[in-house]
Design a protein around this motif. Structure first.
Motif, PDB file in Angstrom:
ATOM      1  N   HIS A  78      10.152   1.529  94.558  1.00 39.84           N
ATOM      2  CA  HIS A  78      11.086   0.680  93.775  1.00 39.84           C
ATOM      3  C   HIS A  78      11.306  -0.516  94.326  1.00 39.84           C
ATOM      4  CE1 HIS A  78      12.766   3.694  90.685  1.00 39.84           C
ATOM      5  NE2 HIS A  78      12.935   4.440  91.757  1.00 39.84           N
ATOM      6  N   VAL A  93       9.360  -0.021  89.063  1.00 39.62           N
ATOM      7  CA  VAL A  93       8.403   0.853  90.172  1.00 39.62           C
ATOM      8  C   VAL A  93       6.891   0.238  90.278  1.00 39.62           C
ATOM      9  CG1 VAL A  93       7.254   2.964  90.283  1.00 39.62           C
ATOM     10  CG2 VAL A  93       9.485   2.806  89.200  1.00 39.62           C
ATOM     11  N   ARG A 127       3.326   0.331  92.414  1.00 39.09           N
ATOM     12  CA  ARG A 127       2.302   1.029  93.142  1.00 39.09           C
ATOM     13  C   ARG A 127       1.420   0.317  93.582  1.00 39.09           C
ATOM     14  NH1 ARG A 127      -2.773   4.596  91.592  1.00 39.09           N
ATOM     15  NH2 ARG A 127      -3.079   2.947  90.320  1.00 39.09           N
ATOM     16  N   VAL A 142       8.285   6.917  95.352  1.00 38.81           N
ATOM     17  CA  VAL A 142       8.576   7.296  94.034  1.00 38.81           C
ATOM     18  C   VAL A 142       7.301   8.272  93.792  1.00 38.81           C
ATOM     19  CG1 VAL A 142       8.358   6.647  91.729  1.00 38.81           C
ATOM     20  CG2 VAL A 142       9.681   5.231  93.190  1.00 38.81           C
ATOM     21  N   VAL A 181       4.648   3.657  86.142  1.00 42.47           N
ATOM     22  CA  VAL A 181       4.708   2.729  87.046  1.00 42.47           C
ATOM     23  C   VAL A 181       4.819   1.343  86.281  1.00 42.47           C
ATOM     24  CG1 VAL A 181       3.153   1.523  88.773  1.00 42.47           C
ATOM     25  CG2 VAL A 181       3.696   4.039  88.966  1.00 42.47           C
ATOM     26  N   THR A 199      11.713   2.743  80.724  1.00 36.11           N
ATOM     27  CA  THR A 199      10.695   1.922  81.240  1.00 36.11           C
ATOM     28  C   THR A 199       9.950   1.359  80.042  1.00 36.11           C
ATOM     29  OG1 THR A 199      10.391   3.143  83.288  1.00 36.11           O
ATOM     30  CG2 THR A 199       8.528   1.710  82.750  1.00 36.11           C
TER      31      THR A 199
END
Lengths: 309, 382, 96
Positions: A23, A28, A30, A52, A57, B64
């Motif tokens: 995070h 999020v 990656r 995570v 993502v 999201t």
């Protein structure tokens, strides 16, 4: 499980293959990197971040080091986010710095669900200080200092302003410092944890300060902005915290916003609400100790609302 | 003509194609698929469009996804506003001219209130004017704050001599670009659609003195842009444009009746053939069988060439996997790039032009700079 | 004062949002997407034009005293202000 709880070997392997997801505030991220020497500094700086696993993502990042014969001649690394390469390749030893810049780029290039201002943000006692400034204004250094004197770190670089209620959201990421600031911070806060110092080609040294564990723990806790302070570091300058007329503060903040112009009416509304709710100042300083002292004093005064106070 | 055997796109494009075909497909996608959808949609410049279509599904989507859609809609709204304001300013600047001004592409779609306009992220304005008026148009624009984009002398000469448009004009305050065309394809092209016919057939707009191309001409222009314009980086988006135009115009029978004949008249039968073939084959666009056959009769090349295109076009158009860019796709794009320039230029000129482009300085062009972005908060000194 | 004098107006479709702090007014033009800061007097002039189309003469009549200028200079000044607003896209000549 947090990053530091993962065995180093596992972390390194994952970084090079499926990547490490963590995070960064509401996002999020990656990261996949074929740069093995990145593993150790990342484990250090991101140590407290919970990993995570699964889910969507927001930003898929790849750090691509040159492979093949050229990697011996001039080792380079490229930042890629879903096919976009916003930066020219950099020398490989700058991989960490490139990653940090790159994550910032992802946020200020895409996160138009917020009003984004180029600013440091810290919080204490329920009130946030927003410190907008261009590179060179000293905001990152000031921010790093404040978080070692009792303030919570929200960001050293990007203020995320909620469009509905003008609250500010944390990112709680490593703080990038350059040149003299690195030494200044070492003296100011001996307990501060730093990643490796890299002598950069054009402008000296760069290093990253680990975000304090408490700031990381509270990464999802928004804050209410109380003051908008435009810092300007100037050697030998007399310290001066001067009230700034609000219309002026509006324009300076808009000027330092990554996306005010894209947001249209919602940006105008959110920035108006932010300015309304904050005391606005310009702030000149030359000594970090004095600056922190003045800002500490500021917070205890009763906050005024409405037109410039 | 044999059944189209068109190469299958990479599996990672699946969620995107499913959602393009039916927005409700969003609700059935797993987290992994939604993740891939966001990535592929962004890379192909289709995220805003999908986000706009998904507005009514909002509450049933993960947080999201909603955040990305919100941001994408914001971007689209900004581009739409910029586009309309630019047209407004152009109307002011060109008010004194008697010449007809025809809006092209994005500006046309927006001002004509076509559904296709939603979610487009290009704010350059393209206009078509009769060639004799181009001097007056240029002069009026320069007088109202537009400036020539700095080009090397070679490029300036190339533009004025061979191209179908003036070198781009940028407004000094707004930083927006206007492309003034006097034909839709360069003079060097092997195809010669007559701009006077297109201008003559142009339709009026409700709220603007400017005009837009007639439906068939609009479709043909879109098809030509897709298959004859060299830059294939946004190709899927452009095929979606073709699809959208066909879906929007198909309600009127007159459209289908004139389409192929008009293509012949404007020498655009080949691009039309490809546009219909690949829109139907890759996006499932409903095209009446008789129109498809007529288009093939009018514009299909030799069978081997069709087979080659059937292999190359899907590879070039469809996004490959974001983590594993396909070499095949890159090769396909290169082949098609060279080919499309071949269509535009006689070969001697082409060789000289490509050589020049390869040697000359490359301008930084990759990243869309949003107006108002004060800086790249990036590596200092780089 | 000729009734045929050209008038300025804020075009339909242009929505102006305002926020005042002290003597300064921040104005957002939804049509252009641009933001401007005006002093109190300029803001008042803009507001007057927005309320109803006005010629320079009409504005001079209304704001002459605040400007503290002779009528000719006043008109000239207002012309400059209106031309500036026009360039910024806030107002436009009323179509005849």
């Amino acid at each position: 499980m947090s990053v530091s709880e993962l065995p180093p070997g596992t972390f390194t392997r994952r970084l090079g293959h499926e990547g490490i997801a963590f995070h960064a505030g509401p996002f999020v991220v990656r990261v996949v990197a074929n740069v093995a020497e990145l593993a150790a500094p990342l484990r250090l700086l991101y140590g407290d971040l919970p990993l995570v696993e699964g889910g969507i993502v927001d930003f898929h990042i790849r750090l691509q080091a040159s492979t093949g014969p050229r990697r011996w001649l001039r080792p380079q690394v490229v930042f890629v986010c879903d096919g976009e390469t916003p930066f020219f390749p950099l020398p490989r030893r700058l991989a960490l710095a490139l990653l940090e810049w790159g994550i910032n780029w992802c946020v200020h290039h895409h996160a138009h669900q917020y009003l984004l201002i180029h600013a440091a943000v810290v919080e204490r006692d329920g009130a946030a200080l927003i410190l907008p400034g261009p590179p060179g204004s000293g905001k990152s250094t000031l921010c790093a200092a404040l978080v070692h004197r009792g303030w919570r770190l929200l960001s050293d670089e990007i203020a995320l302003i909620d469009l509905a209620d003008a609250s500010v959201l944390p990112l709680a990421r490593p703080v990038a410092l350059k040149n003299e600031s690195i030494d200044v911070l070492h003296s100011f806060a001996p307990a501060a944890v730093f990643g490796p110092v890299v002598r950069e080609t054009v402008k000296g040294a760069i290093a990253h300060m680990k975000p304090p564990p408490d700031s990381v723990r509270r990464m999802h806790e928004a804050a209410r902005p109380a003051a908008l302070i435009f810092p300007e570091f100037a050697v030998d300058a007399a310290i001066n915290l001067a009230p700034l007329p609000k219309a002026r503060a509006f324009f300076q903040a808009a000027d330092l916003s990554f996306n005010y112009h894209i947001l249209g009416e919602r940006g105008f509304d959110a920035l108006s609400r932010l300015i309304d709710g904050c005391r606005c100042f310009s702030f000149t300083y030359s000594s970090l100790d004095d600056a922190v002292g003045v800002l500490a004093g500021l917070e205890h005064e009763p906050l005024m609302t409405g037109s410039y106070g | 003509m044999a059944e189209a055997v068109i190469a299958e796109p990479d599996a990672s494009a699946g969620p995107l194609l499913a959602v393009l075909a039916d927005c409700n497909a969003l609700l059935a996608l797993s987290a992994v698929d939604l993740d891939m959808l966001l990535r592929q949609a962004r890379r192909t410049n289709l995220l805003s469009r999908i986000a706009l279509d998904a507005s009514r599904l909002e509450q049933r989507l993960p947080k999201t996804v909603r955040a990305h859609f919100d941001a994408a809609r914001t971007l689209a709204a900004d581009q739409d506003r910029m586009l309309r304001w630019e047209v407004n300013r152009l109307e002011r600047a060109l008010a004194g001219l008697a010449a007809p001004v025809v809006l092209l592409k994005g500006a046309a779609y927006a001002l004509a209130e076509l559904p296709l306009a939603r979610g487009r992220l290009v704010s350059d304005v393209d206009i078509l004017v009769p060639r004799p008026t181009i001097g007056a148009v240029e002069e009026a624009l320069l007088r109202h704050g537009w400036e020539h984009v700095k080009l090397e002398p070679y490029d300036q000469r190339y533009y004025r001599r061979w191209m179908h448009e003036l070198p781009p004009l940028r407004h000094r305050d707004r930083n927006t670009i206007v492309d003034v065309h006097h034909r839709i394809l360069p003079l060097t092209s092997r195809l010669h659609p007559d701009p006077n016919r297109q201008i003559a057939a142009a339709r009026a707009l409700a709220d603007s003195p400017f005009r837009v191309l007639a439906p068939a001409d609009m479709l043909l222009h879109s098809a030509t842009h897709l298959f004859h314009d060299g830059d294939l980086s946004l190709a899927l988006r452009d095929l979606v444009d073709v699809h959208d135009l066909l879906v929007d115009f198909r309600e009127s029978p007159a459209f289908w009746e004139v389409l192929v004949a008009r293509a012949r008249e404007l020498e655009l039968a080949r691009p039309l053939f490809y546009a219909l073939r690949y829109a139907a084959g890759l996006l499932g666009t409903p095209v009446p069988a008789d129109v498809m056959m007529a288009a093939a009769r009018a514009g299909a090349p030799s069978a081997p060439l069709v087979a080659m295109m059937d292999r190359l076009v899907p590879l070039a158009l469809m996004p490959d996997h974001p983590d594993r860019p396909g070499r095949q796709a890159a090769a396909a794009r290169r082949l098609l790039y060279v080919r499309s320039h071949w269509v535009r230029m006689p070969s001697l000129l082409l060789a000289r032009h490509l050589a020049r482009k390869a040697l000359g300085t490359r301008r930084e062009n990759g990243v869309a700079q949003h107006r108002g972005l004060p800086r790249e908060a990036g590596p200092p000194g780089h | 004062m000729s009734s045929a004098a050209p008038r300025w107006h804020v075009p339909a479709g242009t929505c102006l949002l305002r926020k005042s702090w002290g003597d300064e007014v921040v104005v957002f033009n939804t049509a252009s997407g641009q933001t401007h800061v005006l002093d109190a007097l300029s803001a008042a002039i803009l507001e007057a034009i927005e309320a109803s189309p006005a010629s320079v003469d009409m504005l001079a009549h209304r704001f002459g005293r605040q400007l503290g200028l002779e009528p000719a200079a006043c008109a000239r000044r207002l012309e400059i202000v209106c031309e500036h607003f026009d360039e910024l896209g806030l107002i436009a000549p009323e179509p005849s």
